[in-house]
Design a protein around this motif. Sequence first.
Motif, PDB file in Angstrom:
ATOM      1  N   ASN A 191      47.411   9.305  82.099  1.00 24.82           N
ATOM      2  CA  ASN A 191      47.357   8.048  81.349  1.00 24.82           C
ATOM      3  C   ASN A 191      48.710   7.508  80.943  1.00 24.82           C
ATOM      4  O   ASN A 191      48.817   6.853  79.901  1.00 24.82           O
ATOM      5  CB  ASN A 191      46.508   8.218  80.080  1.00 24.82           C
TER       6      ASN A 191
ATOM      7  N   GLN B  99      52.106  11.761  77.608  1.00 24.73           N
ATOM      8  CA  GLN B  99      51.813  10.632  76.735  1.00 24.73           C
ATOM      9  C   GLN B  99      52.151  10.979  75.287  1.00 24.73           C
ATOM     10  O   GLN B  99      51.957  12.116  74.876  1.00 24.73           O
ATOM     11  CB  GLN B  99      50.309  10.347  76.845  1.00 24.73           C
TER      12      GLN B  99
ATOM     13  N   ALA C  52      48.033  10.699  70.392  1.00 23.92           N
ATOM     14  CA  ALA C  52      47.122   9.667  69.881  1.00 23.92           C
ATOM     15  C   ALA C  52      47.047   9.757  68.373  1.00 23.92           C
ATOM     16  O   ALA C  52      47.318  10.793  67.779  1.00 23.92           O
ATOM     17  CB  ALA C  52      45.740   9.858  70.494  1.00 23.92           C
ATOM     18  N   LYS C  53      46.713   8.639  67.711  1.00 21.70           N
ATOM     19  CA  LYS C  53      46.549   8.598  66.258  1.00 21.70           C
ATOM     20  C   LYS C  53      45.093   8.862  65.910  1.00 21.70           C
ATOM     21  O   LYS C  53      44.186   8.325  66.532  1.00 21.70           O
ATOM     22  CB  LYS C  53      46.900   7.202  65.724  1.00 21.70           C
ATOM     23  N   LYS C  54      44.892   9.658  64.875  1.00 26.34           N
ATOM     24  CA  LYS C  54      43.513   9.852  64.413  1.00 26.34           C
ATOM     25  C   LYS C  54      43.230   8.867  63.298  1.00 26.34           C
ATOM     26  O   LYS C  54      44.120   8.486  62.557  1.00 26.34           O
ATOM     27  CB  LYS C  54      43.331  11.278  63.905  1.00 26.34           C
TER      28      LYS C  54
ATOM     29  N   TRP D 151      45.763  -0.402  75.874  1.00 27.99           N
ATOM     30  CA  TRP D 151      44.502  -0.787  75.268  1.00 27.99           C
ATOM     31  C   TRP D 151      44.777  -1.976  74.385  1.00 27.99           C
ATOM     32  O   TRP D 151      45.498  -1.859  73.400  1.00 27.99           O
ATOM     33  CB  TRP D 151      43.993   0.414  74.446  1.00 27.99           C
TER      34      TRP D 151
ATOM     35  N   TYR E 266      35.674   6.033  75.008  1.00 25.37           N
ATOM     36  CA  TYR E 266      35.927   4.727  75.617  1.00 25.37           C
ATOM     37  C   TYR E 266      36.679   4.849  76.938  1.00 25.37           C
ATOM     38  O   TYR E 266      37.179   5.916  77.295  1.00 25.37           O
ATOM     39  CB  TYR E 266      36.643   3.806  74.624  1.00 25.37           C
TER      40      TYR E 266
ATOM     41  N   ALA F 180      39.788   7.204  78.928  1.00 24.75           N
ATOM     42  CA  ALA F 180      40.271   8.323  78.127  1.00 24.75           C
ATOM     43  C   ALA F 180      40.188   9.603  78.959  1.00 24.75           C
ATOM     44  O   ALA F 180      39.280   9.767  79.774  1.00 24.75           O
ATOM     45  CB  ALA F 180      39.437   8.469  76.867  1.00 24.75           C
TER      46      ALA F 180
ATOM     47  N   GLY G  16      39.078   6.741  71.618  1.00 22.63           N
ATOM     48  CA  GLY G  16      39.453   5.419  72.118  1.00 22.63           C
ATOM     49  C   GLY G  16      39.872   5.448  73.577  1.00 22.63           C
ATOM     50  O   GLY G  16      40.060   6.511  74.171  1.00 22.63           O
ATOM     51  N   GLY G  17      40.069   4.262  74.131  1.00 22.03           N
ATOM     52  CA  GLY G  17      40.354   4.157  75.557  1.00 22.03           C
ATOM     53  C   GLY G  17      41.782   4.549  75.906  1.00 22.03           C
ATOM     54  O   GLY G  17      42.672   4.589  75.057  1.00 22.03           O
TER      55      GLY G  17
ATOM     56  N   ILE H 146      43.556   7.152  76.402  1.00 25.24           N
ATOM     57  CA  ILE H 146      44.363   8.187  75.767  1.00 25.24           C
ATOM     58  C   ILE H 146      44.077   9.549  76.385  1.00 25.24           C
ATOM     59  O   ILE H 146      43.095   9.745  77.095  1.00 25.24           O
ATOM     60  CB  ILE H 146      44.177   8.246  74.244  1.00 25.24           C
TER      61      ILE H 146
ATOM     62  N   ASN I 168      41.196  19.731  69.799  1.00 29.34           N
ATOM     63  CA  ASN I 168      39.910  19.442  69.168  1.00 29.34           C
ATOM     64  C   ASN I 168      39.953  18.145  68.370  1.00 29.34           C
ATOM     65  O   ASN I 168      40.964  17.824  67.744  1.00 29.34           O
ATOM     66  CB  ASN I 168      39.517  20.554  68.203  1.00 29.34           C
ATOM     67  N   VAL I 169      38.848  17.440  68.346  1.00 29.68           N
ATOM     68  CA  VAL I 169      38.697  16.264  67.490  1.00 29.68           C
ATOM     69  C   VAL I 169      37.557  16.592  66.533  1.00 29.68           C
ATOM     70  O   VAL I 169      36.444  16.901  66.981  1.00 29.68           O
ATOM     71  CB  VAL I 169      38.379  15.007  68.316  1.00 29.68           C
ATOM     72  N   PRO I 170      37.829  16.559  65.240  1.00 28.18           N
ATOM     73  CA  PRO I 170      36.778  16.948  64.281  1.00 28.18           C
ATOM     74  C   PRO I 170      35.612  15.964  64.275  1.00 28.18           C
ATOM     75  O   PRO I 170      35.761  14.809  64.668  1.00 28.18           O
ATOM     76  CB  PRO I 170      37.504  16.916  62.936  1.00 28.18           C
TER      77      PRO I 170
ATOM     78  N   VAL J 211      35.444  11.827  63.455  1.00 27.43           N
ATOM     79  CA  VAL J 211      36.767  11.204  63.508  1.00 27.43           C
ATOM     80  C   VAL J 211      36.864  10.216  64.673  1.00 27.43           C
ATOM     81  O   VAL J 211      36.196  10.365  65.682  1.00 27.43           O
ATOM     82  CB  VAL J 211      37.846  12.306  63.637  1.00 27.43           C
ATOM     83  N   ARG J 212      37.730   9.218  64.549  1.00 22.65           N
ATOM     84  CA  ARG J 212      37.955   8.229  65.594  1.00 22.65           C
ATOM     85  C   ARG J 212      39.433   8.233  65.950  1.00 22.65           C
ATOM     86  O   ARG J 212      40.281   8.005  65.094  1.00 22.65           O
ATOM     87  CB  ARG J 212      37.549   6.867  65.039  1.00 22.65           C
ATOM     88  N   ILE J 213      39.777   8.520  67.207  1.00 21.53           N
ATOM     89  CA  ILE J 213      41.194   8.510  67.587  1.00 21.53           C
ATOM     90  C   ILE J 213      41.440   7.388  68.578  1.00 21.53           C
ATOM     91  O   ILE J 213      40.603   7.083  69.419  1.00 21.53           O
ATOM     92  CB  ILE J 213      41.670   9.852  68.196  1.00 21.53           C
ATOM     93  N   VAL J 214      42.626   6.771  68.441  1.00 19.31           N
ATOM     94  CA  VAL J 214      42.950   5.634  69.314  1.00 19.31           C
ATOM     95  C   VAL J 214      44.383   5.722  69.830  1.00 19.31           C
ATOM     96  O   VAL J 214      45.190   6.515  69.347  1.00 19.31           O
ATOM     97  CB  VAL J 214      42.789   4.279  68.580  1.00 19.31           C
ATOM     98  N   GLN J 215      44.694   4.873  70.790  1.00 20.43           N
ATOM     99  CA  GLN J 215      46.020   4.789  71.383  1.00 20.43           C
ATOM    100  C   GLN J 215      47.001   4.151  70.403  1.00 20.43           C
ATOM    101  O   GLN J 215      46.623   3.257  69.650  1.00 20.43           O
ATOM    102  CB  GLN J 215      45.912   3.897  72.627  1.00 20.43           C
ATOM    103  N   PRO J 216      48.263   4.596  70.419  1.00 20.97           N
ATOM    104  CA  PRO J 216      49.259   3.879  69.615  1.00 20.97           C
ATOM    105  C   PRO J 216      49.380   2.446  70.118  1.00 20.97           C
ATOM    106  O   PRO J 216      49.094   2.158  71.277  1.00 20.97           O
ATOM    107  CB  PRO J 216      50.548   4.659  69.866  1.00 20.97           C
TER     108      PRO J 216
END
Lengths: 291, 291, 291, 291, 291, 291
Positions: free
Chosen positions: D271, D286, D289-291, E273, F251, F254, F269-270, F272, F277-279, F282-287
Amino acid sequence: MLTKAVDELSESQSYKGLFHQHRDGEPLPSARVLHEIIDLARAILFPGYYGNSTINSHTINYHIGVNVETLFNLLTEQILAGLCFGSNGDCDCLTEPKREEAARLAAAFISQLPYLRRLLATDVEAAYNGDPAAESFGEVICCYPAIKAISNYRIAHELLKLNVPLIPRIITEMAHSETGIDIHPAAQIGSYFTIDHGTGVVIGATSIIGDHVKLYQGVTLGAKSFPLDEEGKPIKGIPRHPILEDNVIVYSNATILGRITIGKDATVGGNIWVTENVPAGVRIVQPKAKK
Amino acid sequence: MLTKAVDELSESQSYKGLFHQHRDGEPLPSARVLHEIIDLARAILFPGYYGNSTINSHTINYHIGVNVETLFNLLTEQILAGLCFGSNGDCDCLTEPKREEAARLAAAFISQLPYLRRLLATDVEAAYNGDPAAESFGEVICCYPAIKAISNYRIAHELLKLNVPLIPRIITEMAHSETGIDIHPAAQIGSYFTIDHGTGVVIGATSIIGDHVKLYQGVTLGAKSFPLDEEGKPIKGIPRHPILEDNVIVYSNATILGRITIGKDATVGGNIWVTENVPAGVRIVQPKAKK
Amino acid sequence: MLTKAVDELSESQSYKGLFHQHRDGEPLPSARVLHEIIDLARAILFPGYYGNSTINSHTINYHIGVNVETLFNLLTEQILAGLCFGSNGDCDCLTEPKREEAARLAAAFISQLPYLRRLLATDVEAAYNGDPAAESFGEVICCYPAIKAISNYRIAHELLKLNVPLIPRIITEMAHSETGIDIHPAAQIGSYFTIDHGTGVVIGATSIIGDHVKLYQGVTLGAKSFPLDEEGKPIKGIPRHPILEDNVIVYSNATILGRITIGKDATVGGNIWVTENVPAGVRIVQPKAKK
Amino acid sequence: MLTKAVDELSESQSYKGLFHQHRDGEPLPSARVLHEIIDLARAILFPGYYGNSTINSHTINYHIGVNVETLFNLLTEQILAGLCFGSNGDCDCLTEPKREEAARLAAAFISQLPYLRRLLATDVEAAYNGDPAAESFGEVICCYPAIKAISNYRIAHELLKLNVPLIPRIITEMAHSETGIDIHPAAQIGSYFTIDHGTGVVIGATSIIGDHVKLYQGVTLGAKSFPLDEEGKPIKGIPRHPILEDNVIVYSNATILGRITIGKDATVGGNIWVTENVPAGVRIVQPKAKK
Amino acid sequence: MLTKAVDELSESQSYKGLFHQHRDGEPLPSARVLHEIIDLARAILFPGYYGNSTINSHTINYHIGVNVETLFNLLTEQILAGLCFGSNGDCDCLTEPKREEAARLAAAFISQLPYLRRLLATDVEAAYNGDPAAESFGEVICCYPAIKAISNYRIAHELLKLNVPLIPRIITEMAHSETGIDIHPAAQIGSYFTIDHGTGVVIGATSIIGDHVKLYQGVTLGAKSFPLDEEGKPIKGIPRHPILEDNVIVYSNATILGRITIGKDATVGGNIWVTENVPAGVRIVQPKAKK
Amino acid sequence: MLTKAVDELSESQSYKGLFHQHRDGEPLPSARVLHEIIDLARAILFPGYYGNSTINSHTINYHIGVNVETLFNLLTEQILAGLCFGSNGDCDCLTEPKREEAARLAAAFISQLPYLRRLLATDVEAAYNGDPAAESFGEVICCYPAIKAISNYRIAHELLKLNVPLIPRIITEMAHSETGIDIHPAAQIGSYFTIDHGTGVVIGATSIIGDHVKLYQGVTLGAKSFPLDEEGKPIKGIPRHPILEDNVIVYSNATILGRITIGKDATVGGNIWVTENVPAGVRIVQPKAKK
């Protein structure tokens, strides 16, 4: 240069009388579909032989169900095509009532399938018993052209009794091409009917054949001549082909012409031309050849 | 073990005389393509019956245009294949001039299509008028084997007149297989020609048939014998088949042999063997059978 | 309503005797596969004519190799299908030994292909020499129905000699449908055999034909009558068809019946019915027609 | 009413620029034939997997012989079609020399097949070793889209090296449609190349890829931008895609743009968008990513 | 044992909601027929490329005539199938007025074909100008997946504007499967549109795209989120996809979500994105990768 | 000259490792037959949509009966082919017990069809509820690539649970080619699973996915790296792909790599790259991108 031929061939004077005008959406009589119909009917009548699908007594019900439904749909379409055909683009063939009539006729045909199977079983038995070379019912059903021609005739005859136009004739001509046996769908033929070898047999439209009759290859049941109307055209529908009573045998290449009667148990020898009644039980043969 | 058979079968001694050597790029006579050619020709000659495509008077021009062009391309290829065939891998078939010759012959054939349609229209009319069971021109065009056999013959005869090798014979043999009617492409046949039922009819290469002639099934127009050359091989090209003048009728299974003439309006009865001239207007029949 | 017909047609009483019960995994005799087998055999026997593939003397070995292997595989399957067919779902057809038997029979057949090619080469020569209209060996191989019918017969006859059930008969019936020539696979036929035109020819199971024999269309070599057993069924296997010695010619539509002998060099005229021996060298013909 | 649309669509103004004018007799590039060509090539390169024919070590020679000859014939025709295509109906494509050129190119391609097989064997090995889920070479050859895409690319690349127009691109687009992997036939790719999963991979025309390179799905080797000529059209033929040296790995959905070099043993994470050189041995990823 | 599974699978509880009940005589949406429709439409729009038939400027009128008529007939049937589909066996689809409605819609579509050809010509030009590797318009039309996907979209979009149900979506999904490019038929797209490589592109139903826009592979024009109704189901029909103004370029694997606007002449870099408006003329790119 | 290439390609050194040696009579894995199997399974699972046959609630039992029986026969053959495949010509695949094992496995698969239908019904519902553009369940079943890919996966997964070799992978690769969605048959996926658009999705062999999960196009669930054994080959069978708990949304484009867990209700998020692990929740996204 091709353009010139195209223009000539597209001129309406050039094709009138030879042109089948077609209305959008109208079904067409289709040799391909009729072949499929015959294959389905054979698969239903003789389970396990035609159609190549594996089948056993637990699943026969599923196969016959699908085959009967498919036959119903295809036949409805072809009967409708037959009903449309005559009108040459100027009819009410696409209306709901016409479609319902076609479906009603297809259903009436299908209700006769059990009867047709019983009748064809007698023909298979006659072919087996009449041929010392036959080794099993299976071989007769698989290989004998007579069974193919008689199946198509019996199917076509039922459709003709329902007044379906054109389709019956196409069906018997398909068997004619496949086997060389030409049985008009309007002929009336009893049970236990068989034809040996068969190539060249002709059975005319008004022929009446009893039970347990056997024909050999090349036999003609034809018309001697036919009365013309005042315009010099043949008058249609007059009985003009022979009556063969029960147990008659006709040997190869014999020609029997006109509305005469070959009586019960009579035998007609090969290569002769018969235009007069033959009494019951009599045997007629060709005069001796000269050496 | 298979390898042994393969080796024997691949040895050149084993296949010489039976082998068609093929040069790369050379077209092959193809039964499949010739079937397509006949289907196209029938679709052009009898619009709306064959080819199953919907067609009406507004669009007939498009359909005939495409069919004629496709016919031209396929026929050019098959004519070229015919021209190549004889040379057995040792010719100039792939050169531009040969291809142009093939295209010229295909175009010449196509320019005869309007004439062929007019001629076939007379055959359809004769079949309809001659059969009390016929219900419409449409039924005759759709179903009657005679129309199929005569169409193929007339197409093949035009190609033969253009000196196309091999292809005409394949075309008439296709109809022979389909209908049991064997007409040599070199025979000469007039208008309003019809054959009833047809299975077993044979019309030899040097036969000459007038207008309004009708044959029944099983009729042979054959050669009686043919002179041999000094090596005992038959001499090719000698007239050896009958001449049937206008309005002759020949009933089923009659055999007419040799370069004899059946005169105008004569009738030949069924199942007889004729080797001498029959004068105009005369009717000959089989001697009575014995009971 | 269709449901009622389906139920009747699925009832076991209704189809007993007409039903081929099939066991899972068992191969079925298949008309489609047998057509492919015949196409392969023709492609092997007459290289370069059938099969449409380009072929030349450098690559013939590859083509014959692939064709022979494919033929072996398909034939093994169909022979197994033939072996299974008789048992009607109750046999050991799927066991390893049965499959090996089928493979052994297929291999035995293949080892006869070089012999079959030599024999068929004599038939091609006979057809070419016997027809003034024939222009080349190639035309004969490509177009003549006799070559198709005799090829299928010779293939079927080899399989019958190996005791393969059913399959030989299907193969000759395929040629019967294609050409109108009906040769029983059990007939015995010598070299240089030819049939002119052919439609309507019938050659019964116990016929014996010498070398250099020629038949015309519509000739029957049939049984006169056959003895019945105490149940009134025909007794199988009794010699009941004619013997034709070397160089016999039989003209069109002649019917020769019963275990009689047509002697060497004899000629039988057209449209006659022969039930007694014809001495060597004699020529018999039909009595004259009446005008 | 349809007629109006037909007329508008047939007007030459309406289709100029979009019309491929075709000369009679000229072969056409055909997707169907090219599919057949690819199937044949795969059957030759990976014997026993594709083509479904049974094959073993005794008969492999026959199969490869027939397949190579058929491939030669079909490819000659398609190469000729490619040579004709550009000329839009105004060339000398049908002359003998053009046909000989096509045959010469097809033969040159075929002489490279043993080399292609050796090369593809390295790709199969790389795919097997690179995927813990792979269970056998057989599974890789049968199922892995990478093998399909790389086979088509390697075939197309050989044809492109022979300057065959159009055909190479159609061949790689066929694999693009089948696998979602888009490799331009002009790209240069070393041995032991593999692509995991593959959908969305793009490899541009001037890419250069070393040995033992592995790409994951969605990787793009693209052009960053391209210089325009004075008319604002892109200048053709300028090197504009990346160079990947030996042992590079690029993870999924990474985009590498422009004539940059990814050095030996470097790794590019998923990516990300790379437009500058990556030195040998370096690993880029990369940002988090931000949480 | 199979019987148990059959019974369970035939129980109406088991298939409710997943069953498409079909009324006799009702046409079915058919992937096979729709493929034929697309092939015909492509053959009409790009004469000489698709359909493989030979064609030149003298005969183009015939070909377009036949193709348009066949397209009209097939499309009428499929539109009727689409109209029937929704009603799940309980409608008036087989009545004359419904059939006339379908024919009227098919005719309306056909009248737009000249407009579609003009529009697609701009797309071909854009693809050619935008790709330094493109060698001719012909190569673009023949090979480029973008042209296939955009053709199907433009055809489907016209049908959707005529309120034809279901069929437009099937048509764009056919291109999606063939090319990996997923354009919803309801999207609005200007002229000179092109997509490079294309695999993975998604263009949502309410997207609006101006003229001269170019997308690369893997670009998504998607919805960010969508409001739910009180039952928690997404509310249908709300504008939720991006607007791309004239001359926008979006590089590979970029994701643009929500009803935002990418202004005129803006450029969106790869692998990013975007969920907020991008002003006209601006260029946005991914942050640098870490080494 | 071709002969030289044939000889090189037939040399056993040249093809060892790439050759699938085939024993006579052994079934082959066949893409054509597996396509037929998938079509049958879809026709059974979603009655009235696939298979194009007319069907209504009175006759559904017949259709399902025939389809199930045909599926059983074809699947038995292909399972046997799968069992044979590994052994490379040196096994006991043709023995009765192997065939019985294949039949037992096919029957076990068929007994799971009602369960598969229930599960797929949840996927259809999820696709419908998750897409504002979806207009009916019917449209989803007919058109959505996700349903095609998930159907093939669920079928393949059942076969893999029965330890059928090779066949499951071919089935998921067929969907991969058709839809661009690559789901390994060994992945474990809960109910109400859906994928929007789908092109480019990759789901690795040891992935575990809960209920109500939704993925968008281009999402990868991959392995980060994999331990090698002492020979440098990847160790097979180690869990190396992500776990997605219930209600996770991922999305577009990813990439989630390694045996990590994306907790319940989390959103990724897309575009990324996630390797930790993602708890839950939680929502993680691209910078943010740079302008």
